[in-house]
Design a protein around this motif. Structure first.
Motif, PDB file in Angstrom:
ATOM      1  N   TYR A  10      30.722 -64.920 -23.041  1.00 28.66           N
ATOM      2  CA  TYR A  10      30.185 -64.514 -21.740  1.00 28.66           C
ATOM      3  C   TYR A  10      31.054 -65.128 -20.642  1.00 28.66           C
ATOM      4  CZ  TYR A  10      28.360 -69.216 -22.430  1.00 28.66           C
ATOM      5  OH  TYR A  10      28.250 -70.569 -22.697  1.00 28.66           O
ATOM      6  N   LEU A  13      33.027 -68.495 -19.469  1.00 24.73           N
ATOM      7  CA  LEU A  13      33.602 -69.170 -20.638  1.00 24.73           C
ATOM      8  C   LEU A  13      34.695 -68.346 -21.289  1.00 24.73           C
ATOM      9  CD1 LEU A  13      33.575 -71.518 -22.667  1.00 24.73           C
ATOM     10  CD2 LEU A  13      31.719 -70.362 -23.869  1.00 24.73           C
ATOM     11  N   ARG A  36      24.892 -63.288 -21.338  1.00 25.36           N
ATOM     12  CA  ARG A  36      24.715 -64.721 -21.526  1.00 25.36           C
ATOM     13  C   ARG A  36      23.397 -65.048 -22.217  1.00 25.36           C
ATOM     14  NH1 ARG A  36      26.589 -69.810 -18.315  1.00 25.36           N
ATOM     15  NH2 ARG A  36      25.543 -71.287 -19.693  1.00 25.36           N
ATOM     16  N   ASP A  40      22.315 -67.991 -24.905  1.00 23.82           N
ATOM     17  CA  ASP A  40      21.290 -68.980 -24.583  1.00 23.82           C
ATOM     18  C   ASP A  40      20.036 -68.757 -25.418  1.00 23.82           C
ATOM     19  OD1 ASP A  40      21.963 -69.404 -21.008  1.00 23.82           O
ATOM     20  OD2 ASP A  40      22.752 -70.398 -22.793  1.00 23.82           O
ATOM     21  N   TRP A  79      25.711 -70.442 -31.184  1.00 23.64           N
ATOM     22  CA  TRP A  79      25.399 -71.565 -32.051  1.00 23.64           C
ATOM     23  C   TRP A  79      24.740 -71.045 -33.328  1.00 23.64           C
ATOM     24  CZ3 TRP A  79      27.123 -76.271 -30.675  1.00 23.64           C
ATOM     25  CH2 TRP A  79      27.487 -76.438 -29.339  1.00 23.64           C
ATOM     26  N   MET A 144      34.320 -78.244 -28.309  1.00 17.95           N
ATOM     27  CA  MET A 144      35.310 -77.163 -28.170  1.00 17.95           C
ATOM     28  C   MET A 144      36.730 -77.640 -28.485  1.00 17.95           C
ATOM     29  SD  MET A 144      33.538 -74.538 -27.375  1.00 17.95           S
ATOM     30  CE  MET A 144      34.385 -73.256 -26.507  1.00 17.95           C
TER      31      MET A 144
ATOM     32  N   THR B 153      20.823 -74.142 -24.981  1.00 19.65           N
ATOM     33  CA  THR B 153      20.941 -73.899 -23.542  1.00 19.65           C
ATOM     34  C   THR B 153      21.666 -75.073 -22.885  1.00 19.65           C
ATOM     35  OG1 THR B 153      18.874 -72.661 -23.579  1.00 19.65           O
ATOM     36  CG2 THR B 153      19.644 -73.407 -21.431  1.00 19.65           C
ATOM     37  N   LEU B 155      23.722 -77.419 -24.297  1.00 16.00           N
ATOM     38  CA  LEU B 155      25.129 -77.552 -24.695  1.00 16.00           C
ATOM     39  C   LEU B 155      25.986 -76.453 -24.077  1.00 16.00           C
ATOM     40  CD1 LEU B 155      24.730 -78.550 -28.462  1.00 16.00           C
ATOM     41  CD2 LEU B 155      25.499 -80.001 -26.603  1.00 16.00           C
ATOM     42  N   ASN B 156      25.418 -75.252 -23.943  1.00 17.99           N
ATOM     43  CA  ASN B 156      26.178 -74.143 -23.343  1.00 17.99           C
ATOM     44  C   ASN B 156      26.610 -74.456 -21.924  1.00 17.99           C
ATOM     45  OD1 ASN B 156      26.131 -72.516 -25.583  1.00 17.99           O
ATOM     46  ND2 ASN B 156      24.450 -71.239 -24.882  1.00 17.99           N
ATOM     47  N   LEU B 157      25.817 -75.297 -21.248  1.00 18.79           N
ATOM     48  CA  LEU B 157      26.143 -75.617 -19.850  1.00 18.79           C
ATOM     49  C   LEU B 157      27.484 -76.334 -19.742  1.00 18.79           C
ATOM     50  CD1 LEU B 157      22.625 -76.848 -18.700  1.00 18.79           C
ATOM     51  CD2 LEU B 157      23.795 -74.796 -17.898  1.00 18.79           C
ATOM     52  N   LEU B 159      30.160 -76.154 -22.122  1.00 24.05           N
ATOM     53  CA  LEU B 159      31.279 -75.638 -22.932  1.00 24.05           C
ATOM     54  C   LEU B 159      32.496 -75.339 -22.051  1.00 24.05           C
ATOM     55  CD1 LEU B 159      29.506 -73.159 -25.385  1.00 24.05           C
ATOM     56  CD2 LEU B 159      30.224 -75.499 -25.805  1.00 24.05           C
ATOM     57  N   THR B 160      32.232 -74.689 -20.928  1.00 28.39           N
ATOM     58  CA  THR B 160      33.353 -74.321 -20.052  1.00 28.39           C
ATOM     59  C   THR B 160      34.052 -75.577 -19.534  1.00 28.39           C
ATOM     60  OG1 THR B 160      31.987 -72.466 -19.371  1.00 28.39           O
ATOM     61  CG2 THR B 160      33.986 -72.836 -18.113  1.00 28.39           C
ATOM     62  N   CYS B 162      34.290 -78.437 -21.046  1.00 24.78           N
ATOM     63  CA  CYS B 162      35.098 -78.973 -22.154  1.00 24.78           C
ATOM     64  C   CYS B 162      36.480 -78.322 -22.157  1.00 24.78           C
ATOM     65  CB  CYS B 162      34.420 -78.693 -23.498  1.00 24.78           C
ATOM     66  SG  CYS B 162      33.012 -79.735 -23.855  1.00 24.78           S
ATOM     67  N   ASP B 164      37.931 -76.703 -19.589  1.00 25.06           N
ATOM     68  CA  ASP B 164      38.646 -76.986 -18.337  1.00 25.06           C
ATOM     69  C   ASP B 164      39.328 -78.344 -18.393  1.00 25.06           C
ATOM     70  OD1 ASP B 164      36.185 -75.385 -16.147  1.00 25.06           O
ATOM     71  OD2 ASP B 164      37.885 -74.583 -17.272  1.00 25.06           O
ATOM     72  N   SER B 190      36.390 -71.486  -7.454  1.00 28.86           N
ATOM     73  CA  SER B 190      35.095 -71.122  -8.065  1.00 28.86           C
ATOM     74  C   SER B 190      34.051 -72.209  -7.809  1.00 28.86           C
ATOM     75  CB  SER B 190      35.252 -70.857  -9.560  1.00 28.86           C
ATOM     76  OG  SER B 190      35.609 -72.023 -10.235  1.00 28.86           O
ATOM     77  N   TRP B 191      34.477 -73.451  -7.612  1.00 21.38           N
ATOM     78  CA  TRP B 191      33.517 -74.524  -7.403  1.00 21.38           C
ATOM     79  C   TRP B 191      33.156 -74.716  -5.934  1.00 21.38           C
ATOM     80  CZ3 TRP B 191      35.969 -78.892 -10.959  1.00 21.38           C
ATOM     81  CH2 TRP B 191      35.897 -78.442 -12.300  1.00 21.38           C
ATOM     82  N   ARG B 199      28.979 -72.886 -10.635  1.00 21.05           N
ATOM     83  CA  ARG B 199      29.019 -73.322 -12.035  1.00 21.05           C
ATOM     84  C   ARG B 199      29.923 -74.549 -12.129  1.00 21.05           C
ATOM     85  NH1 ARG B 199      25.364 -71.261 -15.618  1.00 21.05           N
ATOM     86  NH2 ARG B 199      24.483 -69.492 -14.559  1.00 21.05           N
ATOM     87  N   GLN B 204      26.245 -77.848 -13.133  1.00 23.14           N
ATOM     88  CA  GLN B 204      25.816 -77.713 -14.527  1.00 23.14           C
ATOM     89  C   GLN B 204      24.951 -78.895 -14.941  1.00 23.14           C
ATOM     90  OE1 GLN B 204      26.279 -74.645 -14.804  1.00 23.14           O
ATOM     91  NE2 GLN B 204      27.538 -74.408 -16.630  1.00 23.14           N
ATOM     92  N   VAL B 376      29.498 -85.086 -24.947  1.00 24.69           N
ATOM     93  CA  VAL B 376      28.904 -83.839 -25.441  1.00 24.69           C
ATOM     94  C   VAL B 376      28.457 -84.026 -26.892  1.00 24.69           C
ATOM     95  CG1 VAL B 376      29.390 -81.432 -26.037  1.00 24.69           C
ATOM     96  CG2 VAL B 376      30.196 -82.352 -23.876  1.00 24.69           C
TER      97      VAL B 376
END
Lengths: 642, 390
Positions: A10, A13, A36, A40, A79, A144, B153, B155-157, B159-160, B162, B164, B190-191, B199, B204, B376
């Motif tokens: 998504y 990412l 997304r 999630d 996941w 990652m 939910t 951990l997904n926050l 990932l990006t 990680c 970057d 973007s920030w 994001r 996050q 993480v």
């Protein structure tokens, strides 16, 4: 080998990951976006959305060539649970009013089963670089770290070495239908490991496929890096290993990396490590010491004195090992011959075929499901619908690959897809199962025919028997009254398709064997069609026997000559004395080949009767005419084809 | 006292065969003071739900088995274990406070085992035990699902981020200045968006706090607003979303907040501190300071200078990895309970931050988590421990 990467993720990412991979690892990266909310794990109470995602992903992958797909890596940033496989159930179905959430593993299991050649990678919160784990090759850790994912590797997931597909099958089998009976208990599972080690990709594919076909999860290894990763630790146990004796990997390390194995004959540390010495090989790679059945595939000892010493030392070493070992000399005559040569055939021990041999399968690999093995209370339904859809997709892909086959791996690829389809159906849904079986065999003979490492004449006899066994299992679902006819018909269709394929591949002798087998089946079918066809059985069988080969015809001619000579002796010339026998033989032979009697009118008597004599001539004429006629026709057919 | 009503479909032959032998125990409240529960077994055909006044009640109907005379008010503390509630009249009236667990033949082996257990019941005591066991199994499935949702939910926050951080460090290490500038410009752009839409790393982290404690975070005190775009997990679609803390309270039935063990460690790791039922930001929190500093670094007029300065301060271990070194410094601050004042101020000064970071380099270690990725992984491990603990 360089892999193409597909990301299923998504925003944002997917873009960050794409740029990072392209920049850091120089891979070609494409992506597919999914909402997304899927990642999630927002609750999904209907399966329809997953079906849409599945179709979308399949549509993308169907546009990729088969060769590329074998080198494809798909990273899904979802996941997954690799510790408890309950969620990996492609058949999961909840009644809508239960409002139960479908875990993402349901969709992922469909994809893994439909595309077994792809290296699927998922986020795994139980994975870390240090822990490793059974599904290391399919896992991405929470931080990652992509290092292990993109380490140069020639991992070939086609033969399920990690057991991901096998774990999904285990889960399918444990599912109950509403009436509490096991719907799919006959889907085979592979519990044992095998390996095929050869720097030549074709051999690695062929040998690994053979092991996979007969019930083992197989590592196809053609680089040092992969070999060391799999065999470098003593923990893993292998039931069967096919290894090339003279391994010469492109990424073979130098001796200096392994000083503990330096010997007098190779003490230069800047030289590449030599693996043809089995003692050294087993020291470097301790998992070899746990192999139960070791098959060394080689061209044979080489002429140089030094190599001869290595050969002798290796033979001595092999004898000292606990497990069994075999030497198999290249080339061999196909998949069945490879297995036979490896000492992995066993007696059928069944009725008329007690002494006949068949391929021995891995322990606990129950295939094909036999009629007597159908469990009491076994579900009478055909294969579950979802598995049928996956199987049909696999067959369609296999057929497409077969039409475009250029290399041995392509053909093996098609064979695996068809094999997977057949096994998922567990011999139910007979029409589709037969189709899968036919495509599998066509793909196998394509691989064998294209493979230069195989003898000129392929072993088709064992293949016909294999087809007969599998068709007998699938035929269980036919109407009992027409079971025999239906199975013969099915075998006939498959054998004829093999004959066509052999013709396309310019394999004349094999095509001829297939045509002979097809003829035999046709005769069998004709005999069973109507009750009044049965009396013709001896004549039909005799004709079939004659047409099988020129040698059969020749033998028949010789036999008839002897039989008729005997009758002449007995009824006309007398059996005493060499002259009588000689005269009888020459007279009989002359008539047999010319259809003109050489007897004087007064001597034309059999047991003193002219009528008996005329009858004998008539029978002999008929036999001679038909036999020689068939002989000439057969001969002409051979000449004109070659 | 928990009240359990265990129903079954008598029309289903397998269930009928399993439950019918318990006929003598049907329709009677079986109490167990030790387990603090009372239990009733009934066929679904003999119950229905109906509104009475402001409450919803479970009513008993006449049928094959005698049932209690009095209706049961459905409220908190009542557990329904049933097969296909839509077969029960009035099911749509069941209040959210009631814990509804359902079983079905599509539960495969679990369903078979349950029916086998029921067949093996010989006494009131074993009935209570078996009921408790299967309530636990189905509640565990629900717990597993909720925790899985929260974990993923959360951990997904990150990932990006990680990716970057890896990208920035790799490009810095390889001295690919132009590509690094392009990446930093992209991130800065973007920030720059307002926090509620952003994001960015800090945004996050705020979302993560919301997942952990929802409205219990003292948003006003820390000068933030709760995010509006985070989906909190919910047990069923008709039930309200719950942050992890609220769900834990409801699941464990605690009146007071749980302060021990895994939960406490998770809160600490996330950069929050719990005071009573409220949560506030921990001033010395490494993760909070790190994401804040990272954002400032990326948005600064010249991030290259910052990376260069961090590299200059770094010892041999962290040379070439300025962001890992930044983490190290902020972890030192947290370990030694030193607030990094420059990051707390509204008017930010790079010079002041530089001085504080330089001061921290002289301190001893004692750090447990070496970098952001370690954080993480530690977060992931905390969720494992929490799952085991509850």
């Amino acid at each position: 080998m360089s892999r193409t990467v597909l990301l299923i993720s998504y925003e944002p990412l997917v873009h960050r990951l794409k740029e990072h991979i392209e920049r850091q690892y120089q891979k070609t990266v494409d992506y597919l976006l999914l909402p997304r909310s899927f990642f999630d794990e927002a609750p999904r109470y209907k399966i329809d959305e997953y079906v849409r995602y599945y179709e979308e992903i399949c549509r993308y992958l169907e546009g990729v060539s088969p060769t590329s797909l074998r080198n494809f890596m798909v990273i899904v940033t979802s996941w997954v649970n690799f510790q408890n496989f309950e969620d990996w159930n492609p058949l999961l179905h909840y009644e809508e009013n239960r409002e139960r959430h479908y875990p993402p593993e349901v969709l992922l299991s469909w994809l893994v089963l439909t595309y077994p050649e792809i290296r699927w990678i998922f986020l795994n919160h139980a994975f870390s670089r240090h822990k490793g784990g059974r599904f290391k090759l399919h896992s991405l850790p929470p931080d990652m770290d992509l290092t292990d994912i993109f380490q140069p590797t020639s991992c070939i997931p086609l033969f399920d070495p990690c057991g991901l597909r096998n774990a999904i099958r285990e889960n399918i089998v444990s599912r109950l239908q509403h009436d509490g009976r096991a719907a799919t208990a006959e889907i085979p599972r592979r519990k044992l490991f095998a390996a095929a080690i050869d720097e030549e990709v074709n051999y690695a594919y062929m040998n690994a496929y053979t092991a996979y076909r007969f019930g083992y999860r197989a590592w196809a290894i053609n680089t040092w890096q992969m070999l060391h990763s799999v065999f470098g630790h003593p923990g893993k146990k292998f039931a069967v290993v096919f290894e090339d004796l003279y391994l010469n990997f492109p990424d073979k390390p130098h001796q200096s990396s392994f000083p503990e194995t330096q010997t007098e004959d190779n003490d230069a540390t800047d030289q590449e490590i030599r693996l043809s010495n089995l003692t050294r090989r087993d020291t470097l790679l301790p998992a070899f010491q746990n192999v139960q059945h070791r098959v060394l595939v080689t061209v044979g000892p080489r002429a140089r004195e030094q190599e001869g010493d290595i050969w002798n030392n290796n033979m001595t070493y092999l004898k000292s090992l606990k497990g069994k070992s075999r030497i198999l000399f290249k080339p061999f005559a196909g998949i069945f011959d490879l297995w036979k040569g490896a000492g992995l055939f066993e007696r059928e021990r069944k009725g008329w075929h007690f002494f006949r041999k068949k391929p021995r399968q891995a322990d606990d690999f129950d295939w094909p499901p036999s009629r007597s093995d159908r469990r009491e209370g076994s579900d009478p339904h055909s294969a579950p619908g979802k598995l049928l859809i996956i199987a049909q997709r696999l067959i369609k892909r296999a057929v497409k690959i077969l039409h475009e086959t250029e290399t041995v791996p392509d053909a093996i690829h098609a064979a695996v897809l068809a094999l997977e389809a057949k096994e998922l159906l567990a011999s139910r849904t007979p029409t589709t199962a037969m189709e899968a079986l036919a495509v599998q065999h066509q793909a196998e003979i394509s691989a064998e025919s294209m493979f230069y490492g195989i003898e000129y004449n392929l072993n088709v006899k064992d293949r016909f028997r294999d087809i007969a066994r599998e068709v007998a299992s699938i035929g269980y679902w036919f109407r009992p009254a027409s079971y025999k006819k239906s199975t013969i018909n099915a075998r006939l269709t498959i054998v004829e398709s093999l004959a066509n394929r052999f013709r396309e591949l310019n394999q004349f002798e094999e095509e001829h064997y297939c045509l002979a087998e097809a003829r035999r089946l046709r005769f069998d079918f004709w005999l069973r069609q109507k009750w009044y066809h049965r009396p013709a059985w001896p004549f039909v069988k005799y004709t079939d026997f004659l047409l099988r080969s020129l040698w059969n015809l020749f033998a028949a001619v010789v036999l008839w000559l002897i039989v008729f000579a005997g009758v002449y002796c007995w009824g006309k010339h007398g059996i005493a004395g060499f002259d009588n026998i000689y005269n009888a033989f020459t007279e009989s032979t002359a008539f047999f080949f010319t259809l003109e009697q050489v007897s004087e009118p007064g001597e034309a008597l059999l047991f003193g009767s002219k009528n008996y004599w005329n009858l004998l001539l008539a029978v002999q004429g008929l036999v001679s005419f038909s036999t020689l006629g068939l002989f000439l026709t057969h001969f002409y057919m051979i000449i004109s084809r070659k | 006292m928990r009240t359990i009503v265990w129903t079954y479909q008598a029309s289903q032959s397998r269930e009928h065969d399993s439950f019918a032998p318990l006929g003598h125990l049907h329709g009677k409240w079986i109490e167990d003071p030790q387990e603090k529960l009372r239990l009733l077994v009934a066929p679904q055909q003999q119950i229905e739900f109906a509104a009475k006044g402001e409450s919803v009640w479970l009513r008993f109907k006449k049928g094959d088995w005698p049932m209690p005379a009095d209706d049961l008010e459905l409220k908190h503390g009542v557990i329904l274990l049933h097969h296909d509630k839509s077969m029960i009249r009035g099911y749509e009236l069941i209040p959210q406070a009631v814990n509804v667990l359902d079983y079905s033949s599509s539960d495969a082996s679990r369903y078979r085992e349950m029916l086998q257990d029921v067949k093996d019941i010989r006494s009131r005591e074993s009935l209570v035990q078996i009921a408790g066991k299967w309530i636990g199994v189905y509640a565990e499935a629900g717990k597993h699902y909720m925790l899985r949702q929260v974990r993923h939910t959360a951990l997904n926050l990150f990932l990006t981020l990680c990716i970057d951080i890896r990208s920035i460090q790799n490009l810095w290490h390889k001295r690919e200045s132009s590509r690094l500038k392009k990446l930093l410009d992209q991130l800065a752009q973007s920030w720059q968006v307002p926090l509620s839409f952003s994001r960015s790393p800090y945004a996050q982290l705020i979302r993560f706090w919301y997942v952990l404690a929802g409205q219990k975070v003292h948003w006003e005190k820390i000068g933030l607003t709760p995010p509006a775009d985070v989906f909190l997990p919910r047990e069923k679609w008709y039930k309200p979303e719950k942050d992890l803390y609220s769900w834990l309270l409801a699941y464990r039935g605690h009146a007071m907040p749980p302060e021990e063990g895994a939960w406490e460690q998770l809160v600490d790791l996330s950069g929050l501190v719990q005071v009573g039922e409220k949560f506030t930001k921990k001033k010395t929190s490494c993760i909070a300071n790190f994401v804040g500093a990272l954002e400032l670094l990326v948005k600064s007029p010249d991030p290259h200078i910052w990376l260069r300065d961090l590299d200059a301060l770094a010892g041999r271990k962290h040379k070439g990895t300025p962001l890992t070194f930044l983490w190290y410094l902020l972890a030192l601050a947290e370990t030694n309970q030193i607030p990094v004042a420059a990051l707390q101020k509204k008017k930010f000064s790079y010079d002041h931050l530089h001085q504080e970071l330089a001061r921290l380099t002289g301190m001893n270690s004692g750090i447990v988590i070496d970098d952001f990725w370690g954080w993480v992984n530690a977060l992931n491990a905390m969720f494992d421990e929490l799952h085991q603990a509850i």
